[in-house]
Design an enzyme around this catalytic site. Structure first.
Site, short mmCIF file in Angstrom:
data_model
loop_
_atom_site.label_atom_id
_atom_site.label_comp_id
_atom_site.label_asym_id
_atom_site.label_seq_id
_atom_site.Cartn_x
_atom_site.Cartn_y
_atom_site.Cartn_z
N HIS A 278 1.09 -1.26 -0.01
CA HIS A 278 0.13 -0.17 -0.01
C HIS A 278 1.03 1.36 0.00
O HIS A 278 0.70 2.33 -0.77
CB HIS A 278 -1.01 -0.04 1.26
N GLU A 279 1.83 1.35 0.94
CA GLU A 279 2.65 2.56 0.64
C GLU A 279 3.58 2.67 -0.53
O GLU A 279 3.80 3.72 -0.72
CB GLU A 279 3.77 2.48 2.14
N HIS A 282 1.76 4.50 -3.26
CA HIS A 282 1.63 5.84 -3.15
C HIS A 282 3.05 6.30 -3.89
O HIS A 282 2.88 7.44 -4.59
CB HIS A 282 1.85 6.54 -1.77
N GLU A 358 -5.58 7.25 -1.10
CA GLU A 358 -5.43 5.95 -0.16
C GLU A 358 -5.88 4.84 -0.88
O GLU A 358 -5.71 3.81 -0.77
CB GLU A 358 -6.10 6.35 1.26
#
Length: 435
Positions: A278-279, A282, A358
């Protein structure tokens, strides 16, 4: 007249607080939609009765504290102005030194100290509430140490900003806001660069990830995403909180992948890999650069509006407040009040953009890991650890949530259709926990 305006402001604050209390505790709907009851998004499926009760209680209290704290700060700045306290701070600074930088430093110290004292009760109340719900594990001396560090870090940062800001006000008069915006660009990037290596270590101890097998798996998905990462760091947060977190911070050579030790202790490797993916989403989608661009745009508009509003406000009320002109350092509470209000008004837009990013990062994590179960379990674990509401009230979501609600995140993962070609397996299957 001054007492009249002060009383009006205090009554307005109290009425606002009462309205927010009634909304959060009696009027807001936090129930789960009928169609999602019994699914993975329903907290009743992964929280017991006591945990459900605590999560609702704690979330309501935290949300109330959030909505009370911001206008409380506005009230503080306003009362400083109308009672002439800000002007008194400026006169004190002038008596002590004739140099502009020294006077600014003295004035800012008195203002920062007053702010610290006035805001301390709310901070301490928030701390004690967090302790009572077993979210915070920090002992009072350690918490107080962080507050003192925070005071001096903010003071040093603000001293640089305010000294430059008021120097530009004096030099450019009408166009100071534009000059301030231009200067803010390199300063913001510089702060992002030094944050991981200078500021963050003041609060916590960072060290290379001890679990080298897990680090290898994290760096493997970083490589697959073309992210130039050489190390993963863990940070000792268990002495402060029971919450879970992981993040990527900094820019350029100072960027870091960081895992809280609470996350390492309580989540499986698959769940941690999902969070890391997930990070990394970004990074891949360049959200940090889009965020910087958005921040600079909002800053441009915000400074322009602040300049216009300050000019009108000081010209009308300056004599009553003993603030002669905008370039007087005693006008600073007006600047802080206006910018704080503008930031609050802009928060629905900035939060909406953040929630969109997000959700994009969540989607990237599913595509990268091909592990829906790990994603669902991750968000369930985060909900349980932080006693979060799965479906918060709409006003809370709009003004407070920079992330999608847990209901939205789990629902999205449940409905996401994996596309795994025959003969291919998920990243977690190709990289089992013990290799």
């Amino acid at each position: 007249m001054i007492r009249k305006w002060a009383m009006r402001a205090i009554i307005a604050y109290l009425l606002f607080g009462l309205a927010i209390f009634l909304y959060l505790f009696y009027l807001a709907d936090t129930s789960i939609p009928e169609a999602l009851k019994g699914t993975n998004a329903d907290p009743a499926t992964f929280l017991n009765g006591r945990e459900l009760e605590l999560s609702e209680e704690y979330s309501r209290i935290r949300n109330l504290m959030f909505f009370l704290a911001t206008p409380y700060e506005w009230l503080f700045y306003y009362l400083l102005l109308i009672f002439g306290v800000s002007a008194l701070f400026e006169r004190s600074a002038k008596h002590i030194s004739k140099f502009f930088i020294a006077r600014t430093a003295i004035y800012l110290f008195w203002l920062s100290l007053a702010s610290f004292v006035v805001m301390f009760p709310l901070s301490y109340l928030s701390y004690t509430i967090s302790k009572s719900y077993n979210i915070s594990t920090q002992i009072f001396p350690a918490w107080m140490k962080d507050k003192v560090i925070d005071f001096w870090v903010q003071y040093a940062t603000m001293l640089i900003i305010i000294t430059v800001l008021y120097a530009l006000m004096r030099k450019y008069k009408r166009r100071w806001w534009l000059a301030a915006w231009v200067v803010s660009v390199p300063f913001s990037i510089f702060m992002m660069f030094i944050q991981p290596v200078v500021i963050d270590p003041l609060y916590n101890d960072f060290y290379p990830l001890k679990d080298k097998h897990l680090e290898a798996k994290i760096l493997a998905i970083a490589k697959e995403a073309d992210i130039p990462a050489e190390h993963v760091y863990e940070v000792d947060m268990s002495t402060k909180t029971n919450s879970l977190n992981a993040y990527v911070t900094g820019v350029g050579s100072n960027s870091r992948i960081v895992l809280w030790d609470t996350t390492l202790e309580r989540l499986s490797d698959e769940e941690i890999l999902f969070i890391m993916a997930h990070e990394m989403g970004h990074y891949v989608e360049k959200h940090i650069y889009k965020g910087i661009a958005g921040y600079l745009l909002l800053t441009f508009v915000g400074l322009w509006l602040t300049a216009k509003l300050m000019e009108k406000w000081i010209s009308r009320r300056g004599k009553e407040w003993k603030v002669e002109k905008v370039t007087n350092i005693s006008s600073l509470p007006a600047f802080l009040l206006i910018t704080s209000i503008l930031l609050f008004l802009a928060s629905p837009l900035s939060n909406w953009v953040s929630r969109y990013q997000e959700m994009r990062a969540d989607t990237y994590a599913i595509k990268m890991t091909q592990d829906k179960e790990a994603g669902i379990q991750t968000f369930q674990s985060l909900t349980k650890a932080g006693l979060s509401q799965v479906n918060p009230p709409i006003l809370v979501k709009i003004f407070r949530y920079g992330h999608p609600t847990m209901l939205e995140r789990i629902k999205m993962i449940q409905e996401y259709q994996l596309n795994i070609p025959k003969g291919e397996e998920s990243f977690s299957e190709k990289n089992p926990p013990n290799f």
